[in-house]
Each structure stands twice: as structure tokens, then as C-alpha cells.
Write a protein that holds these residues in place. Structure first.
Motif, PDB file in Angstrom:
ATOM      1  N   GLN A 179       0.815  -1.213   0.000  1.00 33.15           N
ATOM      2  CA  GLN A 179       0.000   0.000   0.000  1.00 33.15           C
ATOM      3  C   GLN A 179       0.850   1.264   0.000  1.00 33.15           C
ATOM      4  O   GLN A 179       0.509   2.245  -0.650  1.00 33.15           O
ATOM      5  CB  GLN A 179      -0.937   0.015   1.207  1.00 33.15           C
ATOM      6  N   GLU A 180       1.960   1.233   0.729  1.00 28.44           N
ATOM      7  CA  GLU A 180       2.821   2.412   0.857  1.00 28.44           C
ATOM      8  C   GLU A 180       3.942   2.427  -0.182  1.00 28.44           C
ATOM      9  O   GLU A 180       4.785   3.325  -0.161  1.00 28.44           O
ATOM     10  CB  GLU A 180       3.413   2.480   2.269  1.00 28.44           C
ATOM     11  N   LYS A 181       3.962   1.415  -1.048  1.00 27.34           N
ATOM     12  CA  LYS A 181       4.971   1.290  -2.100  1.00 27.34           C
ATOM     13  C   LYS A 181       6.397   1.290  -1.544  1.00 27.34           C
ATOM     14  O   LYS A 181       7.295   1.982  -2.031  1.00 27.34           O
ATOM     15  CB  LYS A 181       4.790   2.387  -3.158  1.00 27.34           C
ATOM     16  N   VAL A 182       6.591   0.504  -0.510  1.00 33.85           N
ATOM     17  CA  VAL A 182       7.906   0.347   0.114  1.00 33.85           C
ATOM     18  C   VAL A 182       8.648  -0.759  -0.633  1.00 33.85           C
ATOM     19  O   VAL A 182       8.113  -1.850  -0.806  1.00 33.85           O
ATOM     20  CB  VAL A 182       7.766  -0.011   1.614  1.00 33.85           C
ATOM     21  N   GLU A 183       9.855  -0.454  -1.071  1.00 39.11           N
ATOM     22  CA  GLU A 183      10.679  -1.409  -1.816  1.00 39.11           C
ATOM     23  C   GLU A 183      12.052  -1.545  -1.175  1.00 39.11           C
ATOM     24  O   GLU A 183      12.522  -0.635  -0.502  1.00 39.11           O
ATOM     25  CB  GLU A 183      10.868  -0.927  -3.266  1.00 39.11           C
ATOM     26  N   ALA A 184      12.695  -2.668  -1.421  1.00 39.88           N
ATOM     27  CA  ALA A 184      14.088  -2.861  -1.021  1.00 39.88           C
ATOM     28  C   ALA A 184      14.952  -2.447  -2.210  1.00 39.88           C
ATOM     29  O   ALA A 184      14.890  -3.062  -3.271  1.00 39.88           O
ATOM     30  CB  ALA A 184      14.341  -4.315  -0.646  1.00 39.88           C
ATOM     31  N   GLU A 185      15.715  -1.399  -2.025  1.00 40.53           N
ATOM     32  CA  GLU A 185      16.567  -0.862  -3.088  1.00 40.53           C
ATOM     33  C   GLU A 185      17.927  -1.565  -3.067  1.00 40.53           C
ATOM     34  O   GLU A 185      18.341  -2.094  -2.031  1.00 40.53           O
ATOM     35  CB  GLU A 185      16.756   0.649  -2.883  1.00 40.53           C
ATOM     36  N   PRO A 186      18.651  -1.557  -4.189  1.00 38.67           N
ATOM     37  CA  PRO A 186      19.986  -2.174  -4.208  1.00 38.67           C
ATOM     38  C   PRO A 186      20.904  -1.645  -3.093  1.00 38.67           C
ATOM     39  O   PRO A 186      21.661  -2.418  -2.505  1.00 38.67           O
ATOM     40  CB  PRO A 186      20.529  -1.807  -5.594  1.00 38.67           C
ATOM     41  N   GLN A 187      20.814  -0.369  -2.786  1.00 37.25           N
ATOM     42  CA  GLN A 187      21.648   0.200  -1.723  1.00 37.25           C
ATOM     43  C   GLN A 187      21.290  -0.399  -0.359  1.00 37.25           C
ATOM     44  O   GLN A 187      22.160  -0.586   0.481  1.00 37.25           O
ATOM     45  CB  GLN A 187      21.510   1.729  -1.687  1.00 37.25           C
ATOM     46  N   ASP A 188      20.009  -0.722  -0.154  1.00 34.89           N
ATOM     47  CA  ASP A 188      19.594  -1.356   1.095  1.00 34.89           C
ATOM     48  C   ASP A 188      20.290  -2.712   1.268  1.00 34.89           C
ATOM     49  O   ASP A 188      20.770  -3.040   2.351  1.00 34.89           O
ATOM     50  CB  ASP A 188      18.073  -1.564   1.134  1.00 34.89           C
ATOM     51  N   TYR A 189      20.327  -3.489   0.173  1.00 35.25           N
ATOM     52  CA  TYR A 189      21.023  -4.777   0.222  1.00 35.25           C
ATOM     53  C   TYR A 189      22.505  -4.576   0.519  1.00 35.25           C
ATOM     54  O   TYR A 189      23.080  -5.272   1.346  1.00 35.25           O
ATOM     55  CB  TYR A 189      20.878  -5.533  -1.103  1.00 35.25           C
ATOM     56  N   ASP A 190      23.114  -3.616  -0.177  1.00 31.10           N
ATOM     57  CA  ASP A 190      24.537  -3.337   0.035  1.00 31.10           C
ATOM     58  C   ASP A 190      24.817  -2.960   1.479  1.00 31.10           C
ATOM     59  O   ASP A 190      25.802  -3.420   2.072  1.00 31.10           O
ATOM     60  CB  ASP A 190      25.014  -2.215  -0.900  1.00 31.10           C
ATOM     61  N   ASP A 191      23.964  -2.117   2.064  1.00 36.03           N
ATOM     62  CA  ASP A 191      24.156  -1.685   3.456  1.00 36.03           C
ATOM     63  C   ASP A 191      24.061  -2.853   4.418  1.00 36.03           C
ATOM     64  O   ASP A 191      24.883  -2.992   5.328  1.00 36.03           O
ATOM     65  CB  ASP A 191      23.126  -0.606   3.831  1.00 36.03           C
ATOM     66  N   GLU A 192      23.047  -3.703   4.244  1.00 35.65           N
ATOM     67  CA  GLU A 192      22.872  -4.861   5.127  1.00 35.65           C
ATOM     68  C   GLU A 192      24.045  -5.830   5.001  1.00 35.65           C
ATOM     69  O   GLU A 192      24.559  -6.334   5.994  1.00 35.65           O
ATOM     70  CB  GLU A 192      21.565  -5.594   4.818  1.00 35.65           C
ATOM     71  N   ILE A 193      24.446  -6.091   3.776  1.00 42.17           N
ATOM     72  CA  ILE A 193      25.556  -7.017   3.534  1.00 42.17           C
ATOM     73  C   ILE A 193      26.852  -6.457   4.129  1.00 42.17           C
ATOM     74  O   ILE A 193      27.637  -7.196   4.727  1.00 42.17           O
ATOM     75  CB  ILE A 193      25.686  -7.314   2.027  1.00 42.17           C
ATOM     76  N   ARG A 194      27.057  -5.149   4.029  1.00 39.06           N
ATOM     77  CA  ARG A 194      28.247  -4.527   4.612  1.00 39.06           C
ATOM     78  C   ARG A 194      28.254  -4.699   6.132  1.00 39.06           C
ATOM     79  O   ARG A 194      29.286  -5.016   6.732  1.00 39.06           O
ATOM     80  CB  ARG A 194      28.328  -3.049   4.246  1.00 39.06           C
ATOM     81  N   LEU A 195      27.095  -4.511   6.777  1.00 42.18           N
ATOM     82  CA  LEU A 195      27.007  -4.689   8.228  1.00 42.18           C
ATOM     83  C   LEU A 195      27.328  -6.129   8.633  1.00 42.18           C
ATOM     84  O   LEU A 195      28.047  -6.367   9.602  1.00 42.18           O
ATOM     85  CB  LEU A 195      25.620  -4.292   8.734  1.00 42.18           C
ATOM     86  N   ILE A 196      26.789  -7.078   7.893  1.00 41.64           N
ATOM     87  CA  ILE A 196      27.065  -8.490   8.184  1.00 41.64           C
ATOM     88  C   ILE A 196      28.544  -8.789   7.958  1.00 41.64           C
ATOM     89  O   ILE A 196      29.187  -9.476   8.759  1.00 41.64           O
ATOM     90  CB  ILE A 196      26.169  -9.412   7.327  1.00 41.64           C
ATOM     91  N   ALA A 197      29.102  -8.248   6.884  1.00 38.88           N
ATOM     92  CA  ALA A 197      30.520  -8.460   6.583  1.00 38.88           C
ATOM     93  C   ALA A 197      31.406  -7.881   7.676  1.00 38.88           C
ATOM     94  O   ALA A 197      32.395  -8.507   8.080  1.00 38.88           O
ATOM     95  CB  ALA A 197      30.869  -7.836   5.232  1.00 38.88           C
ATOM     96  N   ASP A 198      31.060  -6.688   8.164  1.00 35.52           N
ATOM     97  CA  ASP A 198      31.833  -6.070   9.242  1.00 35.52           C
ATOM     98  C   ASP A 198      31.846  -6.960  10.479  1.00 35.52           C
ATOM     99  O   ASP A 198      32.878  -7.111  11.131  1.00 35.52           O
ATOM    100  CB  ASP A 198      31.260  -4.704   9.619  1.00 35.52           C
ATOM    101  N   GLN A 199      30.709  -7.540  10.807  1.00 34.50           N
ATOM    102  CA  GLN A 199      30.603  -8.369  12.009  1.00 34.50           C
ATOM    103  C   GLN A 199      31.374  -9.666  11.847  1.00 34.50           C
ATOM    104  O   GLN A 199      31.985 -10.144  12.785  1.00 34.50           O
ATOM    105  CB  GLN A 199      29.133  -8.657  12.320  1.00 34.50           C
ATOM    106  N   SER A 200      31.353 -10.231  10.658  1.00 32.41           N
ATOM    107  CA  SER A 200      31.962 -11.550  10.466  1.00 32.41           C
ATOM    108  C   SER A 200      33.380 -11.474   9.912  1.00 32.41           C
ATOM    109  O   SER A 200      33.972 -12.506   9.604  1.00 32.41           O
ATOM    110  CB  SER A 200      31.079 -12.395   9.540  1.00 32.41           C
ATOM    111  N   ASP A 201      33.923 -10.268   9.782  1.00 35.00           N
ATOM    112  CA  ASP A 201      35.277 -10.082   9.238  1.00 35.00           C
ATOM    113  C   ASP A 201      35.455 -10.751   7.874  1.00 35.00           C
ATOM    114  O   ASP A 201      36.466 -11.383   7.591  1.00 35.00           O
ATOM    115  CB  ASP A 201      36.346 -10.584  10.226  1.00 35.00           C
TER     116      ASP A 201
END
Length: 193
Positions: free
Chosen positions: A110-132
């Protein structure tokens, strides 16, 4: 100081610990907000879900929780402890999580909320930082395990909760940490090995 983490001074240790405690407090704050919002949204969601769907989704729910905790830099021991707690009532919590997901997805549509490529990049970067690990390696692992959809759901749901939170009137209450009475183990007790 060097032996416990390469710190140069007591103040560096204090800054590190303060940062870690603040990060965990923010995680718990966001989790509490989400629980209150989804509790209200699902209060009248009294429909039954197929048992096969619940069993299949229980594993995905564990994966989603692990991804979220990794992106918030929780240690492997903390993650294992949380997963052990979740396993105790996984079907009930999965039913609740599915209902939350369906409702949040509907709001996202309804609110037209999407996952953008940058959102994926940000999440993956956070996971990468935690797991070295490097972000490309984390992305490859998530893609190989078929967890990119789980990551997408996490991004969408977080954005929807953010929209609701922005429109809500929030009241601060003191944080009361949960009493931890268990410890982390790598394998479930019933796993053969």
C-alpha cells in the motif's frame, strides 16, 4: 590492554564497551518497538495457517533472526543463545511471525515500500563487518544459501516499522534486560552427529 583487544588505553576500552552497550540497547529498543507495533497489528489476526507452511517457515524465521542479529554485530555466542531460546517455541513464534509478515507486506504494498539495491549493500556490509568477511563473499554466501529473499523481507519489514514509528507517539520507558538463564551451544540436543 593489548592482550584483550589491542587497546591503547583504559579510555579506549571504555569507549569500545560503551559503544557495544549502546548498540545492543538500540537493538533491544528497536525490537521492543517492533513487538509493540506488530502486537497491535496482529491482535485480530486469528486465522489458522497450514501446518506444513509453519514447519517450512520455522527454519526461515531462524535464518531471518540470525541475519538481523549479525547485521547488528551480535557475537556468535549471543546468536546461538537466542536461537536456542527460539527453538523452544518455534511453531508458535513462526505462526506469529508469518502473520506479522503478511500484514507488514500488505502495508509495504500500500505504501509502495521497496528494497533498493543500496539497502542490500548496506545490510551485507554490516554483516561483513561483524563476520570479518568481504561484502562480496557475504553476498555470495547469502545467494548460495537462498537467503537473499530473507534479507529482502528484513529490509522491507524494517522500513515499514520505520514508517509506522515515524507516525506514532512514542513514550520512553526504562530498559529492563532479560534474565538470561541459558547458554549457547552449537548443536541442538536431538541432532545426530
Amino acid at each position: 590492554l593489548d592482550a584483550i583487544g589491542g587497546f591503547g588505553s583504559v579510555e579506549e576500552v571504555r569507549d569500545f564497551l560503551r559503544g557495544e552497550l549502546n548498540r545492543q540497547l538500540e537493538f533491544h529498543r528497536q525490537r521492543q518497538i517492533r513487538q509493540q507495533i506488530t502486537g497491535i497489528l496482529t491482535a485480530s489476526a486469528n486465522w489458522d495457517l497450514p501446518p506444513d507452511l509453519l514447519r517450512r517457515q520455522s527454519r526461515r524465521e531462524l535464518d531471518r533472526a540470525i541475519l538481523e542479529m549479525r547485521s547488528n554485530k551480535f557475537s556468535d555466542d549471543q546468536i546461538r543463545s537466542y536461537v536456542n531460546q527460539m527453538r523452544e517455541n518455534i511453531l508458535e513464534s513462526t505462526s506469529k511471525a508469518l502473520k506479522e509478515h503478511f500484514i507488514l507486506e500488505r502495508i509495504a504494498e500500500q505504501e509502495k515500500v521497496e528494497a533498493e539495491p543500496q539497502d542490500y549493500d548496506d545490510e551485507i556490509r554490516l554483516i561483513a563487518d561483524q563476520s570479518d568477511e568481504s561484502p562480496p563473499r557475504v553476498r555470495a554466501r547469502l545467494e548460495k544459501r537462498g537467503q537473499m529473499d530473507t534479507l529482502r523481507n528484513q529490509i522491507i519489514e524494517r522500513k515499514v516499522i520505520g514508517l509506522i514509528t515515524a507516525a506514532a507517539q512514542l513514550t520512553d520507558t526504562p530498559y529492563e534486560p532479560p534474565v538470561v538463564t541459558d547458554f549457547a551451544v552449537d548443536l541442538s540436543l536431538c541432532e545426530a552427529g
